[in-house]
Design a protein around this motif. Structure first.
Motif, short mmCIF file in Angstrom:
data_model
loop_
_atom_site.label_atom_id
_atom_site.label_comp_id
_atom_site.label_asym_id
_atom_site.label_seq_id
_atom_site.Cartn_x
_atom_site.Cartn_y
_atom_site.Cartn_z
N SER B 45 55.63 -23.55 -2.77
CA SER B 45 56.45 -22.67 -1.93
C SER B 45 57.67 -23.39 -1.40
CB SER B 45 55.61 -22.15 -0.76
OG SER B 45 54.52 -21.41 -1.23
N ASP B 175 56.52 -15.86 -5.61
CA ASP B 175 55.61 -16.86 -5.05
C ASP B 175 54.22 -16.24 -4.90
OD1 ASP B 175 54.37 -18.94 -3.84
OD2 ASP B 175 55.80 -19.15 -2.19
N GLU B 176 53.36 -16.55 -5.82
CA GLU B 176 52.00 -16.03 -5.84
C GLU B 176 51.97 -14.51 -5.65
OE1 GLU B 176 49.06 -18.32 -4.06
OE2 GLU B 176 50.29 -20.10 -3.83
MG LIG Z 1 52.63 -21.36 -1.27
#
Ligand SMILES: [Mg+2]
Ligand SMILES: Nc1ncnc2c1ncn2[C@@H]1O[C@H](COP(=O)(O)OP(=O)(O)OP(=O)(O)O)[C@@H](O)[C@H]1O
Lengths: 310, 274
Positions: B45, B175-176
């Motif tokens: 991240s 992000d995910e």
């Molecule tokens: Mg993360």
């Protein structure tokens, strides 16, 4: 929203009933005999048992407790809080104007306090951990520790006596508000801005702020979202600050000779004027209930998730 | 010249002095998808936020980030802001938390589109409706008048994808995007991410714990551990012949886990083996 408000108001009514009962109960639990207080206040030289019984009858004190409560509660609804034991005048004729004076002072102070709390809270949150944030928090810590009578006295000495800018006492014009409002604002804003600051900081770390920025929204827009969310937390605290202020102006009223609730109540307590004390407690408790309801309604207006509950 | 070229990206926390990202260099080719995998806390991240330049004030980043021939870290904030959303779009893990909970989602969407296109309300509604329909969100106008808590995480994820559809960014940073979703919502979101890439012919950085999704989407993979890139290569190579012990373990663990799931589901949803 409309149904939420009515439900919230409906919830306040039993609360007020319980509070009024407790108020009446507590004052009646006092070991002092009201009849004796009345006779003393009237300056009767010899208090005989006969005289006491007669006074009790006149005051209706010989009737059962619950009946007395019932009559008192009913008349309170019409703002008839009985007659003062000391002056013999209706309680509301004294309490009403005093309440109004204190209320005015409270509202102006609360407005100033809320304004400064938000401004300081937002600035400190933006500058979290920086010199500005640390100095504001340091100074506010110091100000919180100062007793308000000392602060008031120093301000009177400096601004009114030394510099002769403002009146020291009374409430003739808007200028009379400046000093007492200043004292109250300083004492309370230094506590309450922390709520805004911590709410802002926790929101600054929220995902929606990251996403709003990642979408390219300008900081101005992001700040509006931040404020909306942060003030939602702070708003109930601020609403409850108003009754707190109402109940804690005693010191300031004494310093600035403000003819408000504080001075009235201290005198009532000293002369054991039960009807006056009862009425004061009830009015203040009612203020707490009302502002509590207002806080909930405002919060629900700002928070869609809450509207469902309750 | 690649679409995105990150050189010697170094990120430190000024408060604690700890290094969050150590001399990280990688690139994303035009139209391709780079996956970043690695354990929790490995700096995935942080890498994404560095590209967007969205770190907190006390996080310091150095190094060069070349995007379409421009050095992003040298841009003034105003110009960087214009790129965010429009050229570099981000899709976050928690759809639920990505929108202001006190507003209906249309507000934030409207503000974004107004910022980049200066559209009127009607234009916003029309364009956004089309995009939302294309990610299979029916009744778009109704949805835009709902609060985030009234929608599911998968729906909000697809709202973010729909917004990206309209903004047509050159690089999507996800992000995910599927971690917080159940299997069916995951499937839908992955489908839409693929559709998004195909339509934009844009590039993507995909952060994911789910090697199944990585295998479906990624062309190249970098593996991170403790703020460092420990392995890189094309997806085929990494999946078949991982060099680094950590990657081998990761692939192995994933295979074992998937095997376990497959057995549980009786070869069920087949998200992994497409
Ligand atoms: Mg993360
Ligand atoms: N704002 C911040 N301030 C200080 N440290 C941070 C901050 N953000 C992240 N870190 C640290 O950086 C490291 C990497 O975090 P990062 O969020 O990039 O991990 P991640 O690979 O995305 O993990 P996950 O898979 O759990 O999302 C962690 O050790 C984390 O504690």
């Amino acid at each position: 929203m409309g149904s939420y408000i009515s439900r919230r108001i409906a919830l306040s009514i039993p609360l007020l009933a319980v509070i009024s009962f407790l108020t009446f109960l507590l004052v009646n639990l006092s070991p002092l005999d009201p009849a004796e207080v009345v006779l003393q206040a009237q300056g009767v030289p010899m208090i005989t048992d006969e005289l006491l019984t007669q006074t009790k009858q006149e005051l209706g004190l010989d009737r059962p407790f619950l009946i007395r409560y019932w009559h008192w509660a009913l008349s309170c609804l019409q703002l008839d809080f009985g007659h003062s034991y000391v002056t013999g005048q209706p309680v509301w004729s004294q309490l009403g104007p005093a309440f109004l004076h204190t209320f005015k002072l409270t509202i102006v102070s609360a407005a100033c306090m809320i304004f400064f709390s938000i401004v300081l809270g937002v600035i400190c949150a933006w500058r979290e951990g920086k010199l500005l944030d640390r100095s504001v928090r340091g100074i506010s810590f110091f100000l919180t520790a100062i007793p308000s009578y000392w602060l008031g006295a120093m301000l009177v000495w400096l601004v009114a006596v030394k510099l002769d800018w403002l009146p020291t006492s009374g409430m003739e014009s808007y200028r009379s508000y400046i000093l007492p409002v200043m004292v109250l604002t300083i004492s309370y804003a230094s506590i309450y801005f922390r709520f805004v600051r911590s709410a802002m900081i926790s929101n600054l770390n929220a995902d929606y702020v990251l996403y709003a920025r990642a979408c390219g929204l300008p900081e101005k827009k992001v700040t509006v979202h931040l404020l909306r969310n942060s003030l939602q937390v702070a708003i109930s605290v601020f609403c409850m600050a108003i009754p707190v202020l109402l109940g804690s102006t005693v010191v300031v009223e004494n310093i600035f000779a403000w003819p408000g609730l504080g001075s009235l109540t201290v005198n009532a307590i000293l002369s054991r004027d039960f009807p006056m004390i009862q009425a004061y407690v009830l009015v203040l408790a009612a203020a707490f209930v009302v502002f509590n309801a207002l806080a909930d309604v405002l919060q629900a207006a700002m928070n869609p998730k809450l509207r469902k509950d309750l | 010249m690649h679409l995105l070229e990150v050189q010697h990206l170094h990120v430190t926390d000024r408060h604690t002095g700890s290094v969050l990202l150590r001399d990280s260099s990688f690139h994303v080719k035009q139209g391709s998808c780079l996956a970043i995998v690695g354990e929790s806390g490995s700096g995935k991240s942080v890498t994404c936020k560095s590209i967007m330049r969205l770190h907190k004030a006390w996080i310091r980043q150095t190094g060069e980030i070349w995007f379409k021939g421009e050095e992003l870290s040298a841009l003034p904030e105003r110009q960087m802001r214009k790129k965010r959303g429009k050229q570099l779009a981000m899709i976050l893990q928690h759809g639920m938390r990505a929108f202001d909970p006190t507003c209906v989602i249309g507000v934030q969407i409207g503000e974004t589109l107004k910022e980049h296109y200066g559209w009127s309300r009607a234009e916003i509604e029309a364009n956004m409706s089309l995009a939302m329909m294309s990610v299979r969100l029916n009744n778009p106008v109704e949805l835009m008048n709902k609060y985030p808590h009234q929608l599911s995480g998968g729906m909000l994820q697809r709202v973010m994808i729909a917004l990206a559809f309209v903004l047509e960014p050159d690089l999507i940073i996800a992000d995910e995007p599927t971690t917080a979703l159940d299997t069916i919502a995951q499937f839908e979101v992955v489908e839409q991410l693929i559709a998004l890439r195909e339509r934009m012919n844009g590039a993507m950085i995909l952060v994911s714990h789910d090697l199944g999704i990585v295998r479906r989407l990624a062309d190249d993979i970098i593996v991170m551990k403790d703020g460092e890139i420990v392995e890189r290569g094309s997806a085929n190579v990494i999946f078949s012949a991982a060099q680094h012990a950590y990657t081998q373990r990761l692939v192995e663990a994933n295979r074992a886990l998937n095997g376990h799931f497959e057995r549980l589901k009786g070869g069920g949803l087949g998200l992994v083996e497409h």
